[in-house]
Design an enzyme around this catalytic site. Structure first.
Site, PDB file in Angstrom:
ATOM      1  N   LYS A 241       0.879  -1.177   0.000  1.00 48.04           N
ATOM      2  CA  LYS A 241       0.000   0.000   0.000  1.00 48.04           C
ATOM      3  C   LYS A 241       0.909   1.217   0.000  1.00 48.04           C
ATOM      4  O   LYS A 241       1.594   1.503   0.977  1.00 48.04           O
ATOM      5  CB  LYS A 241      -0.905   0.004   1.227  1.00 48.04           C
ATOM      6  CG  LYS A 241      -1.861   1.184   1.231  1.00 48.04           C
ATOM      7  CD  LYS A 241      -2.857   1.080   2.368  1.00 48.04           C
ATOM      8  CE  LYS A 241      -3.972   2.095   2.243  1.00 48.04           C
ATOM      9  NZ  LYS A 241      -3.523   3.466   2.191  1.00 48.04           N
ATOM     10  N   ARG A 261      -8.103  11.488  -7.225  1.00 49.79           N
ATOM     11  CA  ARG A 261      -9.175  10.731  -6.590  1.00 49.79           C
ATOM     12  C   ARG A 261     -10.512  11.456  -6.590  1.00 49.79           C
ATOM     13  O   ARG A 261     -11.572  10.858  -6.662  1.00 49.79           O
ATOM     14  CB  ARG A 261      -8.712  10.510  -5.161  1.00 49.79           C
ATOM     15  CG  ARG A 261      -9.396   9.483  -4.441  1.00 49.79           C
ATOM     16  CD  ARG A 261      -8.893   9.569  -3.027  1.00 49.79           C
ATOM     17  NE  ARG A 261      -9.981   9.201  -2.190  1.00 49.79           N
ATOM     18  CZ  ARG A 261     -10.032   8.097  -1.475  1.00 49.79           C
ATOM     19  NH1 ARG A 261      -9.008   7.304  -1.459  1.00 49.79           N
ATOM     20  NH2 ARG A 261     -11.081   7.807  -0.775  1.00 49.79           N
TER      21      ARG A 261
END
Ligand code: AMP
Length: 591
Positions: A241, A261
């Site tokens: 991650k 995003r």
């Protein structure tokens, strides 16, 4: 617009999902061609379609200013009304009613006129011009219509609607299969367009369109390795991650665009990635993370911050903080560059429903030009695990590579845009942080006297469509960040209560803590032990903050004996905060 507002109130008045869907479906059937997509987009709480790059740029101060121009009501009466309702739209309605503002409901603006005014507000420069355009719109609107307008503008519908329900209503209204509506919604990324296709019975013609960003697939938090294996096991896919910023890359011919995003075009900020992607021999859409990367190593997020929000970064900065795109998914892929084809003739095959395993195989076959070899790309680090020990070892290795933790994925999962399902689970810092919305602020003490440095924050109670407080903390942000946020909170103060100010609930912060406790002190019914603000999450909006449900699950996990994991993780987060240099801030402060 009046009918839309009435519908919103009727939908708010029932908690039964089937009734909400029925009301919506009945309403959608009555709309003409122009009104249908507008009404549907408004029903998702947005003035413009989600993937649209426009934003009205209007905050509460401007809305208050417009209301004052219409009714002569001052800001204090709006603040008092807000205190009664905790809802800006209801407060505006009250204030307008209070001053006897009563234009004929029938002569109010149409949906098209409201949409056109929103577009004009977006194009206008400066809060004064924006406020006067809004004042013009509100002047012709009766209080109920005005409530609807403010619901949409403020992005807070508060009528208990989620996009899934609007999709269900579209399916019901035009008698189409819900799956077909969802699929078209996924591909077009535009619910208004989807409604039109449903009405015309052309849902099967929906296509993946390049340069229309898709919503990102999201991950659910997992508590520990045991839970991950239980949900996704026996064998899971494990990726690092990365602690950078999420990015969707679209390429068609030599045209390349990067979307953040929140679906904004950020291509100008990362020219090396755009240039690198121009050279690849295929068209398509990649999902990945932008990282600061130098001398074969990932630089900490703090280094990347220096690049955020800076268009056309100077070459010195590019050299100091080079960025790469770590690709972890392929959402669509098309034919290679064929110079005889014009851009419109190229097609991209959607891969959203293709299992991750196959998407990854195709991604690897693209042979992305690697960072360090003149390219700007890398592939996410992928391995598999089938035991708790294996997952924990992978977690430690990912941390040793200076990454945040793990993303664990189901290799057979589809890519579900905008959904936080269980296909992807995140295991980070053993979950010692939650994302909260700042709802109140106070001036700090000592060195932080005079700046708004103490924050009260809340999580989302999805069942009741409201924010519930969970704690207060001194800000762990840098001086520069606190100064920028102080200016922002000053402009977005809703009301004052002595030292404490209620602020517009839109800023998300990542809060680190040691332990979750049951407590009546906060509305959530929980409190955090030793909470501290780990960082601002300007890339998230309030709808992406963690939920009460997540907090409850974490608490229950703790009770079940996972305490050592959470406390260990919290120490990591605390170290991160303490080691943060004081001279970096993110330049984009959301209105
Ligand atoms: P969070 O921001 O903590 O909710 O975690 C989810 C985010 O992790 C995603 O939105 C991505 O930006 C990021 N991420 C980092 N590495 C990966 C990966 N390998 N796969 C998917 N997402 C990742």
């Amino acid at each position: 617009m009046r009918r839309w507002s009435e519908l919103a109130e009727r939908v708010a008045a029932t908690t039964r999902t089937s009734e909400k869907t029925g009301l919506l479906a009945e309403y959608l059937r009555t709309l003409d061609d122009g009104a249908l997509p507008i009404a549907v987009v408004f029903l998702t709480g947005r003035p413009f379609p989600e993937a649209d790059q426009r934003a009205t740029g209007i905050g509460w101060a401007t809305i208050a200013n417009a209301v004052a121009q219409v009714g002569g009501a001052d800001r204090a009466s709006l603040a008092a009304a807000y205190d009664r309702h905790s809802d800006l739209a209801a407060a505006v309605g009250d204030v307008l009613e209070g001053v006897g503002h009563a234009p004929s409901p029938e002569a109010g603006p149409s949906l098209g006129e409201v949409a056109a005014t929103f577009a004009a507000i977006e194009a206008a420069s400066g809060p004064a011009k924006k406020a006067s355009l809004l004042a013009g719109l509100l002047a012709g609107s009766d209080p109920r219509t005005a409530r609807g307008i403010v619901r949409v503008l403020s992005g807070e519908l508060r009528i208990g609607l989620r996009e899934g329900l609007v999709e269900a209503a579209i399916a019901k209204a035009f008698d189409r299969p819900l799956d077909a509506v969802k699929r078209a919604g996924m591909l077009t990324g535009d619910i208004g367009r989807t409604a039109e296709l449903a009405r015309e019975d052309r849902l099967d013609t929906a296509e993946l369109t390049l340069f229309h960003p898709l919503k990102f697939m999201l991950a659910s938090p997992a508590e520990d390795a045991a839970e991950i294996l239980k949900r996704l096991g026996p064998t899971v896919w494990v990726e690092d991650k990365y602690d950078g910023i999420r990015c969707q890359l679209h390429r068609l011919g030599r045209e390349v665009r990067l979307y953040s995003r929140d679906l904004h075009d950020v291509s100008g900020q990362f020219p090396e990635i755009v240039e690198g992607a121009r050279e690849v021999p295929w068209d398509g859409i990649l999902d990945g993370e932008i990282l600061a990367f130098r001398d074969d190593a990932v630089l900490p997020f703090i280094a990347l911050q220096a690049r955020l929000g800076r268009k056309d970064p100077p070459s010195a900065l590019r050299a100091e903080v080079p960025v790469i795109f770590v690709a972890f998914d392929l959402l669509g892929v098309g034919t290679g560059p064929d110079d005889d084809l014009d851009a419109d003739a190229r097609t991209v095959t959607p891969l959203l429903e293709t299992p991750l395993q196959e998407r990854r195989r195709l991604l690897e076959s693209l042979a992305l030009p690697a960072a360090g070899e003149g390219g700007a790309f890398a592939l996410s680090h992928l391995s598999t695990a089938d035991s708790i020990d294996g997952l924990e070892a992978a977690f430690s290795e990912a941390r040793a590579r200076r990454n945040e933790g793990l993303m664990v994925k189901d290799p057979s999962s589809a890519y579900s845009p905008g959904r936080r399902g269980y296909g992807w689970l995140k295991m980070k810092k053993a979950l010692a942080t939650i994302d909260c919305v700042v709802v109140g602020v106070e001036v700090g003490h000592g060195k932080r006297h005079g700046v708004l440095a103490d924050y009260a924050f809340a999580v989302r109670d999805e069942a009741h469509d409201q924010l519930v407080t969970i704690g207060k903390a001194y800000s762990g942000l840098t001086d520069a960040e606190i100064a920028a946020m102080t200016r922002w909170f000053d402009d977005h103060t809703v009301s004052r209560h002595g030292r404490y100010r209620v602020v517009e609930p839109t800023v998300v912060v990542e809060v680190a803590f040691d332990v979750i406790l049951r407590s009546n002190r906060h509305r959530s019914g929980f409190a955090l032990r030793f909470p501290r603000i780990a960082r601002l999450r300007l890339d998230k909006d309030a709808s992406e903050a963690d939920t009460l449900e997540t907090v409850r699950a974490l608490y229950e996990g703790l009770q079940a004996g996972a305490e050592h994991l959470v406390t260990a993780g919290a120490r990591t987060a605390a170290t991160d905060v303490a080691s943060r240099p004081a001279n970096v801030t993110r330049s984009r402060v959301r209105p």
